[in-house]
Design an enzyme around this catalytic site. Structure first.
Site, PDB file in Angstrom:
ATOM      1  N   ASN A 161       1.216   4.071 -30.497  1.00  0.00           N
ATOM      2  CA  ASN A 161      -0.139   3.654 -30.134  1.00  0.00           C
ATOM      3  C   ASN A 161      -1.101   4.325 -31.112  1.00  0.00           C
ATOM      4  OD1 ASN A 161       1.172   2.517 -27.965  1.00  0.00           O
ATOM      5  ND2 ASN A 161       0.118   3.723 -26.405  1.00  0.00           N
TER       6      ASN A 161
ATOM      7  N   ASN B 117       4.216   5.869 -21.078  1.00  0.00           N
ATOM      8  CA  ASN B 117       3.131   5.589 -22.018  1.00  0.00           C
ATOM      9  C   ASN B 117       2.220   6.806 -22.198  1.00  0.00           C
ATOM     10  OD1 ASN B 117       1.423   3.479 -23.525  1.00  0.00           O
ATOM     11  ND2 ASN B 117      -0.063   4.403 -22.135  1.00  0.00           N
TER      12      ASN B 117
ATOM     13  N   GLU C   9     -11.105   0.306 -17.765  1.00  0.00           N
ATOM     14  CA  GLU C   9     -10.731   1.337 -18.738  1.00  0.00           C
ATOM     15  C   GLU C   9     -10.808   2.745 -18.141  1.00  0.00           C
ATOM     16  OE1 GLU C   9      -9.412   1.525 -21.661  1.00  0.00           O
ATOM     17  OE2 GLU C   9      -9.247  -0.627 -22.053  1.00  0.00           O
ATOM     18  N   TRP C  10      -9.962   2.983 -17.123  1.00  0.00           N
ATOM     19  CA  TRP C  10      -9.788   4.310 -16.556  1.00  0.00           C
ATOM     20  C   TRP C  10     -11.133   4.915 -16.146  1.00  0.00           C
ATOM     21  CZ3 TRP C  10      -4.975   4.115 -15.311  1.00  0.00           C
ATOM     22  CH2 TRP C  10      -4.069   3.440 -16.134  1.00  0.00           C
TER      23      TRP C  10
ATOM     24  N   HIS D  82       2.744   3.892 -16.688  1.00  0.00           N
ATOM     25  CA  HIS D  82       1.469   3.850 -17.395  1.00  0.00           C
ATOM     26  C   HIS D  82       0.416   4.565 -16.558  1.00  0.00           C
ATOM     27  CE1 HIS D  82      -0.756   1.360 -20.642  1.00  0.00           C
ATOM     28  NE2 HIS D  82      -1.538   2.355 -20.263  1.00  0.00           N
TER      29      HIS D  82
ATOM     30  N   GLN E 288      -5.051  -1.168 -14.910  1.00  0.00           N
ATOM     31  CA  GLN E 288      -6.117  -1.672 -15.767  1.00  0.00           C
ATOM     32  C   GLN E 288      -6.302  -3.179 -15.643  1.00  0.00           C
ATOM     33  OE1 GLN E 288      -4.524   0.605 -19.392  1.00  0.00           O
ATOM     34  NE2 GLN E 288      -6.691   0.413 -19.836  1.00  0.00           N
TER      35      GLN E 288
ATOM     36  N   TRP F 184      -4.451  -4.222 -28.746  1.00  0.00           N
ATOM     37  CA  TRP F 184      -4.995  -3.855 -27.441  1.00  0.00           C
ATOM     38  C   TRP F 184      -6.453  -4.298 -27.418  1.00  0.00           C
ATOM     39  CZ3 TRP F 184      -2.860  -2.107 -23.021  1.00  0.00           C
ATOM     40  CH2 TRP F 184      -3.747  -1.725 -22.006  1.00  0.00           C
TER      41      TRP F 184
END
Length: 453
Positions: A288, A161, A415-416, A116, A2, A408
């Site tokens: 998270n 993660n 973003e993916w 991650h 990312q 965050w």
């Protein structure tokens, strides 16, 4: 992935996300990154991202300017072992070692995540990645290598993660790399995550005495669609079981939740040896938390893992949405839900401490705003104000043992599958020039966490 960019520099290998982004539409599910964010002059995709690999010294100084006390980062597995195992890439270890030194020199505490979502592509090709038990000793060896390199300076660690996200989305819905749609593989992934975590913690205890380790788990608060319906109340609890309990219950209780076992027959029992290895493997609970949702009883409804008997919605019986909607379809601001989740984790699992490892918001329509509008992100400021207030109330009034808080994210990033269309950063990133510009939310956080005078 990312943030770092530099996707093939200094010996780094190819990850499943490099494949996902460089060969759009060719994964089994056919899913592509938003706008095929490939490495064109216009989009500068995940191969570059924020170029944190080269710019980390200035970005760490930026975090320090914002009065960050801790700095969390993730290690790219393929920087250490380009093919997942085999020869170590010393340049990768040196890179992260220098980063840790810089974090410490700036007076911040490093927090390191080992995995991650960027699985080495070679492991996915060889045996199916997280679908196979073969990954366990390889992950343990990778973990031990990083522990040996950084463990003399890093106290806080997490192994993995958000396993719920990458197991469900990577092997169930196909929305993330490696783009597979198979509930059985979601079950296998979930089991192998637990085996891999336990194996890594065994190495950790030998190599980093006195360190603290956990796994980052994402949790929504689940609100019964009809508060007077016993079926909806049970559906809300079942949603917690499927999304959090599958990964936390084996650690704390030695078995998957009963509601999950009753509905997913191909999810194996936790064997006694794994239960013993998992016991005590969370030194803290790494949480998270972003959003909440309604859960409604629905006989025969499926999740990515399998039959779950609940549906998820963000619209209530009154036709109103549950909180203010962010730019992502799954993200709704419900500050009191944050306090509920913190209490749920504390009451159910009784951890010694809870570290909030991610919490943030993306403002609706930010991609189409002027720079002046982007930097006056009042919705994000409001989100942080209200979520932080609820965390403080959970700590002060409910005796929830919160040890630290990570927003965050420091800056807009890749973003993916959303590519560059969604923005969680408190700093705007110009992906052409790599300039970082503070948003109002950055100034808010800086003032909130400034040392008391």
């Amino acid at each position: 992935m990312q943030f770092e960019g530099a996707y093939l520099e200094d010996g780094k290998g190819w990850s499943i996300w490099d494949t996902f982004t460089n060969f759009p539409g060719q994964c089994p599910s056919g899913v592509m990154v938003h706008e095929n964010a490939t490495d064109t002059i216009r989009l500068r995709k995940g191969n570059v991202a924020c170029d944190f690999y080269h710019l980390y010294p200035q970005d760490l100084r930026l975090a320090k300017r914002l009065h960050a006390k801790n700095f969390r980062f993730s290690v790219a597995w393929t920087r250490i072992f380009p093919k997942g195992d085999g020869p170590v890439n010393q340049a990768g270890l040196d890179y992260y070692s220098k980063m840790v030194d810089t974090i410490l020199e700036l007076g911040m505490v490093p927090a390191v995540t080992l995995y991650h979502w960027d699985l080495p592509e070679e492991l996915q090709r060889r045996f199916g990645g997280w679908n196979s038990r073969e990954i366990v000793p390889i992950f343990a060896n990778y973990s031990a290598t990083v522990f040996n390199a950084l463990g003399d300076r890093v106290i806080y660690w997490t192994t993995i993660n958000e396993p719920k996200t990458f197991c469900w989305e990577g092997y169930g819905t196909g929305m993330h790399a490696p783009g597979i749609r198979d509930p059985m593989q979601v079950a296998n992934c979930s089991m192998n995550v637990l085996y891999a975590h336990a194996a890594a913690v065994k190495q950790f205890r030998k190599i980093v005495p006195g360190g603290k380790i956990s796994m980052n788990l994402n949790a929504e608060w689940s609100v019964p669609f009809d508060s007077n319906s016993e079926q909806d109340q049970e559906a809300a609890q079942r949603k917690q079981d499927f999304e959090v309990g599958v990964y936390a219950d084996p650690v704390y209780f030695g078995q998957f939740p009963d509601s999950v076992r009753a509905r997913v027959p191909y999810l194996p029992e936790i064997p006694d040896d794994l239960a013993r290895d998992l016991a005590g493997s969370f030194d803290y609970f790494a949480l998270n938390q972003y959003t909440s949702s309604y859960a409604k009883y629905s006989d025969g409804s499926d999740s990515a893992l399998g039959r779950c008997d609940y549906d998820v919605t963000h619209t209530g019986k009154d036709g109103l949405i549950l909180g203010e909607q962010g730019d992502s379809g799954w993200l709704y601001s419900l500050p009191w839900g944050f306090r509920k989740v913190l209490n749920y984790v504390n009451d159910r699992y009784k951890p010694a401490e809870i570290s909030i490892t991610e919490n943030g918001f993306n403002v609706k329509g930010e991609s189409f705003m002027t720079l002046d509008e982007i930097t006056h992100d009042t919705q994000r400021v409001k989100y942080f104000q209200e979520y932080i207030r609820n965390a403080v109330e959970a700590a002060v009034y409910d005796n929830v043992p919160i040890s630290n808080y990570h927003a965050w994210a420091l800056m807009d990033n890749f973003e993916w599958t959303d590519g560059y269309s969604k923005h969680f950063g408190v700093c705007y990133t110009n992906f052409t020039t790599q300039e970082r510009i503070l948003k109002a939310s950055a100034r808010y956080l800086a003032n909130t966490f400034a040392p008391a005078k």
